[in-house]
Design a protein around this motif. Structure first.
Motif, short mmCIF file in Angstrom:
data_model
loop_
_atom_site.label_atom_id
_atom_site.label_comp_id
_atom_site.label_asym_id
_atom_site.label_seq_id
_atom_site.Cartn_x
_atom_site.Cartn_y
_atom_site.Cartn_z
N ASP A 181 0.83 -1.21 0.00
CA ASP A 181 0.00 0.00 0.00
C ASP A 181 0.86 1.25 0.00
O ASP A 181 0.51 2.29 -0.58
CB ASP A 181 -0.91 -0.03 1.23
CG ASP A 181 -2.08 0.94 1.10
OD1 ASP A 181 -2.37 1.37 -0.04
OD2 ASP A 181 -2.71 1.25 2.12
N SER B 169 -5.92 2.74 -4.32
CA SER B 169 -6.03 2.30 -2.94
C SER B 169 -5.98 0.77 -2.86
O SER B 169 -6.69 0.09 -3.61
CB SER B 169 -7.33 2.81 -2.31
OG SER B 169 -7.50 2.26 -1.02
N HIS C 40 -3.35 2.10 6.56
CA HIS C 40 -3.77 2.53 5.23
C HIS C 40 -3.88 4.05 5.15
O HIS C 40 -3.46 4.67 4.16
CB HIS C 40 -5.11 1.90 4.87
CG HIS C 40 -5.71 2.46 3.61
ND1 HIS C 40 -5.16 2.25 2.37
CD2 HIS C 40 -6.78 3.29 3.43
CE1 HIS C 40 -5.88 2.88 1.46
NE2 HIS C 40 -6.87 3.52 2.08
N SER D 54 -1.81 6.22 2.45
CA SER D 54 -2.58 6.72 1.31
C SER D 54 -2.11 8.13 0.92
O SER D 54 -1.51 8.85 1.73
CB SER D 54 -4.06 6.73 1.64
OG SER D 54 -4.31 7.57 2.77
#
Length: 409
Positions: free
Chosen positions: A58, A65, A97, A101
């Protein structure tokens, strides 16, 4: 299922687990059944490693995503880890996450995205947790039923032992020893010695077709009926005839009993016997060192509505040995599939003819057990040995005399 272990072993594992949890606190994050089986570090390493791998991916991929990939480690965690830990990992995965991100996303959209992911993760974890709880409840129920069944079998084995002789009979001139080793908790073999008077005794050995509880129930019925018939009438042919009628009335055609009943008179030094489809007993002659087989003379009990039997007799002398046994001895197999067989049994009897009755019985059992040591006995094993310790010998061995039908001896 993993929970299906013997109660004693399971309690031992639980005690060991409690001790490990006191020394290693992180073991408490695992489910109880997982901690009981296999290395405890493996599921923890698997879950944490999977989360780390997804977080790294990630972090590298910023164009799209990858939050949905966290479902995989969370699902694995829901299987191995306790409920509280599984739900805590959802928050950890969402925070990882959010940290990885892109920063140019609208804050409101970021919050909505994280909350929706959290709800999705929670739903998946909830479903898996519910499944695991139901599985554990089912395993616990099955384990309890299994424990109850084992306890019932244990009680049945105790009751079954009541039908076996609890001591050695005191008959002048005879030394008697017997044993029954069930292949399972309960067995279908039976033996007994029933004193008639101070110098006469009746010995019985029987084998019910099949194994386990059903064979044990029929064995108990046979033992009770045989003792009743022996106390009622000394005519063995009539005993066998009535026993055949009684057993045949309560069994189907596939169930039957092989039976050998013999009466030994130490004054006359003679044995009369009826063999109903049972393994031939061995009569060792001390004077010549030879063996005589007491072969079958009629069908097994319960197999035919009419039992037409023959009564056979043989004279006995001092030092003679009588060996009664079930097919669990001769059909014991080694890892190559070879049977112990009558020839090996005969060799053991001849080799141990100078032993006591109990000594020969133990020698026969140990020899068969050693022969099949790698695979174990696959059937019940019963051995009954009678040694003639007469004072002196009649001097002449008489050939077996046979009488037919119900003629009394």
């Amino acid at each position: 299922m993993n929970d299906l272990v013997h109660p004693v072993v399971r309690e031992s594992r639980l005690a060991e687990l409690r001790g490990l949890r006191e020394r290693v606190p992180w073991l408490s994050i695992l489910r109880k059944d997982v901690a009981l089986n296999g290395p405890a570090w493996l599921p923890i390493a698997l879950v944490l490693g999977a989360i780390g791998a997804v977080a790294y991916a990630d972090h590298l991929v910023v164009s799209i995503s990858l939050v949905y990939l966290y479902i995989l480690p969370l699902a694995v965690g829901a299987i191995f880890l306790r409920k509280e830990v599984s739900y805590s990992l959802i928050v950890v995965c969402v925070l990882l996450h959010d940290y990885d991100s892109p920063r140019n996303i609208n804050p409101g959209l970021r919050v909505f995205h994280n909350l929706s992911a959290m709800l999705c993760f929670a739903f998946v974890v909830y479903l898996i947790q519910r499944y695991m709880e139901q599985r554990e409840a089912l395993a616990k129920t099955v384990q309890q039923q299994r424990d109850d069944l084992l306890q019932d079998v244990k009680l049945a084995a105790q009751v079954q032992r009541l039908f076996l002789p609890c001591g050695k009979p005191a008959i002048d001139g005879l030394e008697i020893a017997g044993m029954m080793h069930p292949a399972r908790g309960v067995g279908g073999d039976y033996y007994d010695y029933i004193p008639i008077d101070a110098h006469t005794i009746q010995v019985v050995i029987a084998d019910v077709a099949g194994k386990g509880v059903s064979a044990a129930l029929l064995m108990s019925a046979t033992a009770a009926a045989m003792r009743f018939e022996a106390n009622r009438d000394r005519n063995m042919l009539e005993q066998v005839e009535r026993l055949n009628t009684e057993i045949g009335a309560v069994t189907d055609p596939e169930q039957y009993v092989t039976l050998l009943v013999a009466e030994i008179d130490t004054h006359k030094r003679i044995i009369h016997y009826v063999n109903c489809g049972h393994n031939p007993a061995l009569l060792f002659r001390a004077e010549t060192g030879t063996l005589t087989r007491m072969n079958s003379s009629c069908p097994p009990i319960g197999l035919s509505p009419e039992e037409i039997c023959e009564l056979a007799s043989a004279d006995l002398m001092a030092g003679d040995m009588l060996v009664f046994y079930t097919d669990g001895v001769t059909e014991a197999e080694n890892r190559l599939g070879e049977e112990f067989g009558t020839e090996r049994l005969s060799a053991v009897v001849q080799r141990g003819s100078s032993l006591s009755a109990e000594g020969l019985m133990i020698d026969i059992f140990n020899s068969a057990a050693e022969f099949c040591s790698e695979v174990g006995f696959n059937d019940d094993v019963t051995i009954l040995v009678v040694k003639c310790n007469f004072e002196g010998s009649p001097g002449v061995t008489v050939q077996n005399s046979i009488h037919y039908n119900n003629e009394a001896f």
